[in-house]
Scaffold this motif. Structure first.
Motif, short mmCIF file in Angstrom:
data_model
loop_
_atom_site.label_atom_id
_atom_site.label_comp_id
_atom_site.label_asym_id
_atom_site.label_seq_id
_atom_site.Cartn_x
_atom_site.Cartn_y
_atom_site.Cartn_z
N ARG A 1 1.03 -1.13 -0.31
CA ARG A 1 -0.03 0.15 -0.30
C ARG A 1 0.76 1.20 -0.32
O ARG A 1 0.33 2.28 -0.77
CB ARG A 1 -1.58 0.08 1.04
CG ARG A 1 -2.10 -1.21 0.81
CD ARG A 1 -2.43 -1.00 2.32
NE ARG A 1 -2.76 -1.26 3.33
CZ ARG A 1 -2.45 -2.72 3.78
NH1 ARG A 1 -2.79 -3.34 3.26
NH2 ARG A 1 -2.15 -2.42 5.34
N ALA B 1 2.17 1.72 -3.02
CA ALA B 1 0.89 2.19 -4.66
C ALA B 1 0.77 3.51 -4.06
O ALA B 1 1.16 4.45 -4.80
CB ALA B 1 -0.52 1.11 -4.11
N LYS C 1 3.77 6.15 -6.02
CA LYS C 1 3.48 5.89 -7.39
C LYS C 1 2.47 7.14 -7.65
O LYS C 1 2.94 7.77 -8.09
CB LYS C 1 2.95 4.32 -7.83
CG LYS C 1 3.93 3.69 -7.92
CD LYS C 1 3.64 2.24 -8.47
CE LYS C 1 4.65 1.11 -8.69
NZ LYS C 1 4.72 -0.09 -8.69
N ARG C 2 1.20 6.60 -6.97
CA ARG C 2 0.76 7.77 -7.33
C ARG C 2 0.59 9.63 -7.08
O ARG C 2 0.11 10.49 -7.68
CB ARG C 2 -0.95 7.70 -6.13
CG ARG C 2 -1.91 6.51 -6.52
CD ARG C 2 -3.05 6.56 -6.06
NE ARG C 2 -3.25 6.43 -4.45
CZ ARG C 2 -3.05 4.88 -4.22
NH1 ARG C 2 -3.94 4.35 -4.36
NH2 ARG C 2 -3.28 5.66 -2.87
#
Length: 427
Positions: A368, A371, A374-375
């Motif tokens: 998590r 992720a 990356k966002r």
């Protein structure tokens, strides 16, 4: 990057390890063959002296008969030991030794009814104690227990029979009870020592087996093996690092898979070198990603090593991109995500395939964190737990606000890249 960590149930020691322990036990017993042969030669000497001093009392020439039989059986066992079932031969040896020891004790008890003497008493018990030691040297506790039970059974039976039937003319039980008790105590010590030695060797085998399994995955100097129990998977604190190449899919579409594959291998080699230099270990490669762990030392030391490794990778990537720029190739950018926590780490081996793996909530949280990094298009993302472990050494960082749907993600901080030296303009 998607990542799979299979979690089959822990099935205890692998069949291969159990087979190795059985083989080792047999090897230990076989390795005592020379010493056992020496003990048998000593025993033959004792019997020869006893036969020289007495022809026996059960029947004429009994000592010489027993001596010849024991010598013949010893020769037969020595010749056939390597060609026959060793376990069966071991039981034959145990039974022969027990019969011999019981015979000598029983014979002297009958002789002592007429004229007992202290040297004769000691000589009659010596074979039983020597054969007990010989049985213990084979490192087969069950055989030693059987030997003790048979000899003690005959010994105590003779004493009991003498008490019940005085007409048989057996000697008083008093002096012989002490000898029997001494034999039982000695037998208990020998059996207990044999069991301890076998357990110690089995533990050493387990540790070496697990270290050999881990050696394929873990660099030298990092010991994940516990000495107090099975370690197929064990709880351990770790600092986890996930690396990804940003925009890798776009690079593949633009430059082609074959060319981009070389770039990916170069990044993997760079990351592996940096992780190893800072005392970590690369868990696995998945696609364009690298998963590494830092499990050595205290949690604060793990976090410091992980952050130093990320900075090292950052510096090396700068040098790689400088070389790529001179070749008119696009620069490569990485996203590094750091998290820490308790995990289960080790080798899962079901007898068919062995795999090094890391399991636990911290691994799920790392996915998590990655992720979210990356966002946010971050170069380095560090969880709040890692920042706390770093303590005063934590670098300046900005806390990222939570967005809807990110409630299960750890609090996250973004680190700025280390300022790179500005190249001097060409004159």
């Amino acid at each position: 990057m998607s990542r799979r960590h299979p979690s089959p149930p822990d099935r205890g020691a692998s069949p291969r390890l159990a087979e190795d322990e059985h083989t080792l036990a047999a090897g230990l017993a076989a390795g005592t063959a020379t010493r056992v042969l020496v003990m048998r030669l000593v025993m033959l000497g004792v019997l020869a002296v006893s036969a020289h001093l007495s022809d026996g009392v059960l029947h004429a020439g009994s000592h010489w008969f027993i001596l010849s039989g024991y010598a013949a059986s010893s020769l037969w066992l020595a010749v056939t030991a390597r060609r026959r079932n060793s376990e069966r031969l071991a039981w034959i040896t145990t039974l022969l030794d027990a019969a011999l020891a019981a015979y000598i004790v029983l014979e002297y008890m009958m002789a002592a009814a007429e004229a007992a003497d202290e040297p004769g008493t000691l000589a009659s018990r010596l074979p039983a104690f020597l054969l007990l030691l010989e049985s213990g040297l084979t490192l087969r506790p069950r055989h030693t227990a059987a030997f003790v039970a048979l000899v003690a059974g005959v010994w105590s039976g003779a004493l009991g029979l003498g008490l019940l039937e005085p007409r048989l003319g057996l000697p008083p039980a008093g002096p012989h009870v002490f000898g029997l008790l001494s034999f039982l105590v000695a037998g208990a010590f020998v059996i207990e020592g044999s069991l301890r030695l076998r357990r110690g060797v089995a533990t050493m085998l387990r540790l070496e087996h697990e270290r050999a399994s881990l050696a394929r995955f873990v660099p030298a100097g990092i010991d994940l093996v516990r000495r107090d129990g099975p370690t197929a998977l064990q709880p351990r604190h770790a600092c986890l690092l996930a690396l990804d190449i940003r925009g890798f899919s776009a690079l593949t579409r633009l430059w082609g898979e074959a060319r981009v594959l070389d770039w990916l291998l170069a990044v993997r080699a760079l990351a592996h070198a940096a992780v190893t230099d800072w005392g970590g270990l690369v868990d696995k490669y998945v696609g364009d990603g690298v998963l590494a762990q830092f499990v050595d030392g205290a949690p604060a030391e793990q976090a410091a090593a992980a952050l130093a490794c990320v900075r090292e990778i950052e510096s090396r990537m700068h040098g790689m991109n400088e070389a790529r720029r001179r070749q008119d190739l696009p620069p490569l950018a990485l996203t590094a995500s750091l998290h820490a926590g308790e995990v289960l780490v080790g080798v899962l081996d079901d007898g068919l395939r062995a795999e090094f793996t890391v399991l636990g909530p911290a691994m799920n949280a790392l996915a998590r964190v990655e992720a979210r990094a990356k966002r946010e298009n971050l170069s380095i993302a560090v969880s709040k737990r890692v920042m706390r472990l770093l303590g005063p050494a934590a670098p300046p960082a900005r806390r990222l606000p939570r967005r809807p749907g990110e409630e299960d993600c750890p609090d996250l901080f973004g680190l700025d890249p280390v300022p790179l030296p500005v190249a001097a303009p060409a004159s």
